[in-house]
Write a protein that holds these residues in place. Structure first.
Motif, PDB file in Angstrom:
ATOM      1  N   LEU A  62       0.861  -1.363  -0.349  1.00  0.00           N
ATOM      2  CA  LEU A  62      -0.251   0.113   0.282  1.00  0.00           C
ATOM      3  C   LEU A  62       1.111   0.980   0.160  1.00  0.00           C
ATOM      4  N   VAL A  63       2.231   1.236   0.701  1.00  0.00           N
ATOM      5  CA  VAL A  63       3.474   2.390   0.649  1.00  0.00           C
ATOM      6  C   VAL A  63       4.660   1.932   0.209  1.00  0.00           C
ATOM      7  N   GLU A  64       5.369   2.875  -0.696  1.00  0.00           N
ATOM      8  CA  GLU A  64       6.647   2.561  -1.531  1.00  0.00           C
ATOM      9  C   GLU A  64       7.359   1.956  -0.016  1.00  0.00           C
ATOM     10  N   ILE A  65       8.274   1.079  -0.249  1.00  0.00           N
ATOM     11  CA  ILE A  65       9.275   0.895   0.968  1.00  0.00           C
ATOM     12  C   ILE A  65      10.624   2.037   0.556  1.00  0.00           C
ATOM     13  N   ALA A  66      10.315   2.428   2.026  1.00  0.00           N
ATOM     14  CA  ALA A  66      11.315   3.619   2.217  1.00  0.00           C
ATOM     15  C   ALA A  66      13.219   3.121   2.827  1.00  0.00           C
ATOM     16  N   GLU A  67      14.170   3.946   2.552  1.00  0.00           N
ATOM     17  CA  GLU A  67      15.073   3.279   3.600  1.00  0.00           C
ATOM     18  C   GLU A  67      14.887   3.348   5.180  1.00  0.00           C
ATOM     19  N   GLY A  68      14.123   3.848   5.323  1.00  0.00           N
ATOM     20  CA  GLY A  68      13.970   3.398   7.050  1.00  0.00           C
ATOM     21  C   GLY A  68      12.267   3.878   7.425  1.00  0.00           C
ATOM     22  N   PRO A  69      11.441   2.770   8.069  1.00  0.00           N
ATOM     23  CA  PRO A  69      10.551   2.669   8.625  1.00  0.00           C
ATOM     24  C   PRO A  69      10.013   3.989   8.356  1.00  0.00           C
ATOM     25  N   GLU A  70      10.000   4.853   8.914  1.00  0.00           N
ATOM     26  CA  GLU A  70       9.932   6.512   9.698  1.00  0.00           C
ATOM     27  C   GLU A  70       9.504   7.193   7.893  1.00  0.00           C
ATOM     28  N   LYS A  71      10.239   6.534   6.605  1.00  0.00           N
ATOM     29  CA  LYS A  71      10.387   7.629   5.918  1.00  0.00           C
ATOM     30  C   LYS A  71       9.362   7.532   4.680  1.00  0.00           C
ATOM     31  N   ILE A  72       8.788   6.364   5.351  1.00  0.00           N
ATOM     32  CA  ILE A  72       7.869   6.053   4.222  1.00  0.00           C
ATOM     33  C   ILE A  72       6.661   7.047   3.904  1.00  0.00           C
ATOM     34  N   SER A  73       6.194   7.042   2.648  1.00  0.00           N
ATOM     35  CA  SER A  73       5.150   8.735   2.256  1.00  0.00           C
ATOM     36  C   SER A  73       3.553   7.927   2.139  1.00  0.00           C
ATOM     37  N   VAL A  74       3.096   8.680   2.829  1.00  0.00           N
ATOM     38  CA  VAL A  74       1.499   7.785   2.389  1.00  0.00           C
ATOM     39  C   VAL A  74       0.558   8.589   2.545  1.00  0.00           C
ATOM     40  N   PRO A  75      -0.771   8.656   1.618  1.00  0.00           N
ATOM     41  CA  PRO A  75      -1.557   9.316   0.968  1.00  0.00           C
ATOM     42  C   PRO A  75      -1.797   9.937   2.266  1.00  0.00           C
ATOM     43  N   ALA A  76      -2.776  10.892   2.435  1.00  0.00           N
ATOM     44  CA  ALA A  76      -2.448  11.617   4.021  1.00  0.00           C
ATOM     45  C   ALA A  76      -4.413  11.085   3.886  1.00  0.00           C
ATOM     46  N   ASP A  77      -5.469  10.117   3.211  1.00  0.00           N
ATOM     47  CA  ASP A  77      -6.452   9.917   3.347  1.00  0.00           C
ATOM     48  C   ASP A  77      -6.441   8.563   3.111  1.00  0.00           C
ATOM     49  N   LEU A  78      -5.328   7.326   2.836  1.00  0.00           N
ATOM     50  CA  LEU A  78      -5.183   6.432   2.744  1.00  0.00           C
ATOM     51  C   LEU A  78      -5.667   6.172   4.101  1.00  0.00           C
ATOM     52  N   GLY A  79      -5.913   6.493   5.298  1.00  0.00           N
ATOM     53  CA  GLY A  79      -7.046   5.778   6.438  1.00  0.00           C
ATOM     54  C   GLY A  79      -8.214   5.390   5.963  1.00  0.00           C
ATOM     55  N   LEU A  91       0.633 -11.626  -5.540  1.00  0.00           N
ATOM     56  CA  LEU A  91       1.848 -11.163  -5.441  1.00  0.00           C
ATOM     57  C   LEU A  91       1.889  -9.552  -5.696  1.00  0.00           C
ATOM     58  N   VAL A  92       2.571  -8.671  -5.271  1.00  0.00           N
ATOM     59  CA  VAL A  92       2.862  -7.459  -5.575  1.00  0.00           C
ATOM     60  C   VAL A  92       4.597  -7.032  -6.172  1.00  0.00           C
ATOM     61  N   GLY A  93       4.532  -7.206  -7.586  1.00  0.00           N
ATOM     62  CA  GLY A  93       5.547  -6.406  -8.014  1.00  0.00           C
ATOM     63  C   GLY A  93       6.510  -7.855  -8.203  1.00  0.00           C
ATOM     64  N   GLU A  96       2.633  -3.471  -9.745  1.00  0.00           N
ATOM     65  CA  GLU A  96       2.792  -2.214  -9.199  1.00  0.00           C
ATOM     66  C   GLU A  96       1.804  -1.970  -7.956  1.00  0.00           C
ATOM     67  N   ILE A  97       2.282  -1.146  -6.481  1.00  0.00           N
ATOM     68  CA  ILE A  97       1.549  -0.102  -6.139  1.00  0.00           C
ATOM     69  C   ILE A  97       0.187   0.282  -6.645  1.00  0.00           C
ATOM     70  N   ALA A  98       0.438   0.969  -7.709  1.00  0.00           N
ATOM     71  CA  ALA A  98      -0.220   1.771  -8.033  1.00  0.00           C
ATOM     72  C   ALA A  98      -1.418   0.577  -9.017  1.00  0.00           C
ATOM     73  N   ASP A  99      -1.026  -0.283  -9.078  1.00  0.00           N
ATOM     74  CA  ASP A  99      -2.354  -1.166  -9.568  1.00  0.00           C
ATOM     75  C   ASP A  99      -2.730  -2.135  -8.603  1.00  0.00           C
ATOM     76  N   VAL A 100      -2.020  -2.381  -7.062  1.00  0.00           N
ATOM     77  CA  VAL A 100      -3.525  -2.198  -6.151  1.00  0.00           C
ATOM     78  C   VAL A 100      -4.309  -1.566  -5.602  1.00  0.00           C
ATOM     79  N   TYR A 101      -4.410  -0.271  -5.968  1.00  0.00           N
ATOM     80  CA  TYR A 101      -4.677   0.416  -6.038  1.00  0.00           C
ATOM     81  C   TYR A 101      -6.518   0.308  -6.564  1.00  0.00           C
ATOM     82  N   ASP A 102      -5.807   0.398  -8.143  1.00  0.00           N
ATOM     83  CA  ASP A 102      -6.851   0.396  -8.842  1.00  0.00           C
ATOM     84  C   ASP A 102      -7.774  -1.290  -8.565  1.00  0.00           C
ATOM     85  N   TRP A 103      -7.032  -2.187  -7.955  1.00  0.00           N
ATOM     86  CA  TRP A 103      -7.616  -3.825  -8.540  1.00  0.00           C
ATOM     87  C   TRP A 103      -8.927  -3.454  -7.260  1.00  0.00           C
ATOM     88  N   LEU A 104      -8.145  -2.535  -6.060  1.00  0.00           N
ATOM     89  CA  LEU A 104      -9.168  -2.659  -4.206  1.00  0.00           C
ATOM     90  C   LEU A 104     -10.136  -1.670  -4.314  1.00  0.00           C
TER      91      LEU A 104
END
Length: 247
Positions: free
Chosen positions: A32-49, A222-224, A237-245
């Protein structure tokens, strides 16, 4: 086990729902989010929740997040979630009303945490502590993998822990912490019971979820790109997950 070249895109979610009730189990990082260099460096869409809660409403409550992250960490990024969720690789499980499903898992032994703290000093690893586990991240220094794995396996043997591998991460968890266990636990209770489970994930730790879903009459997505895998279908891709869901 399937190879990723042979995996097709899954049928449309609405088509699956036309055949039977469907229960969705969704990984977070890498799904649902791209993996980042650290667990707190991810970019999460503001309204994902909110989008996930809306998805749960559309699915009559049969949606669960199943993550390697601790549940409080998930909620730091997504807000309070009135939906099923499992953290720490599925060993900590909450129902939509916030009640615990199963027994409350134990934290890692204090002695193990102390050894981890000593190990990471000047090591190049980043330590992520969780209520029910700990993770050594090395995305910024991939050459550390062998050293970290050797240390983790020794520590696990000394303290009756399990080692889990992920994308540039080595985790220490209590026995029984796997995403397949979370799938099986949720599938025993309403509104999941009797539905067809579908697990969507990207990493090695999601294989347990794929296998559990298949055993219970469903399948994994599987994603990826990764091989081999127990997933039946693939989304590139993650974008495909969003489309599928439909998120």
């Amino acid at each position: 086990m399937h190879g990723q070249i042979s995996l097709e895109a899954p049928p449309a979610l609405e088509a699956l729902r036309g055949e039977s009730d469907v229960a969705l189990f969704l990984d977070f990082d890498g799904t649902l989010v791209e993996i980042a260099e650290g667990p707190e460096k991810i970019s999460v869409p503001a309204d994902l929740g909110k989008r996930l809660v809306d998805l749960g409403d559309r699915m009559d409550g049969r949606v669960a997040l199943v993550s390697g992250r601790a549940i409080p960490n998930l909620e730091n990024h997504l807000g309070q979630l009135p939906m099923a969720r499992a953290g720490s690789h599925g060993i900590a499980r909450l129902l939509p009303d916030g009640s615990t499903l199963g027994t409350e898992p134990e934290a890692l032994p204090a002695a193990a945490i102390a050894l981890l703290d000593d190990f990471i000093r000047d090591s190049g690893f980043m330590l992520e502590t969780k209520p029910h586990g700990a993770a050594l991240h090395y995305r910024a220094a991939p050459e550390l993998e062998e050293t970290g794995l050797e240390f983790a396996e020794k520590l696990a043997a000394e303290h009756d822990l399990h080692v889990k591998r992920g994308k540039s991460v080595i985790e220490l968890v209590r026995p029984g912490a796997d995403k397949g266990g979370a799938v099986r636990a949720f599938m025993e209770v309403p509104p999941f019971a009797g539905a067809r489970p579908v697990f969507v994930g990207d990493d090695i730790t999601d294989e347990d979820g794929f296998k559990a879903a298949e055993e219970l009459g469903g399948f994994g997505i599987l994603v990826g790109d990764r091989s081999p895998t127990s997933a039946k279908y693939r989304l590139p891709e993650i974008a495909d997950v969003y489309d599928w869901l439909g998120l």
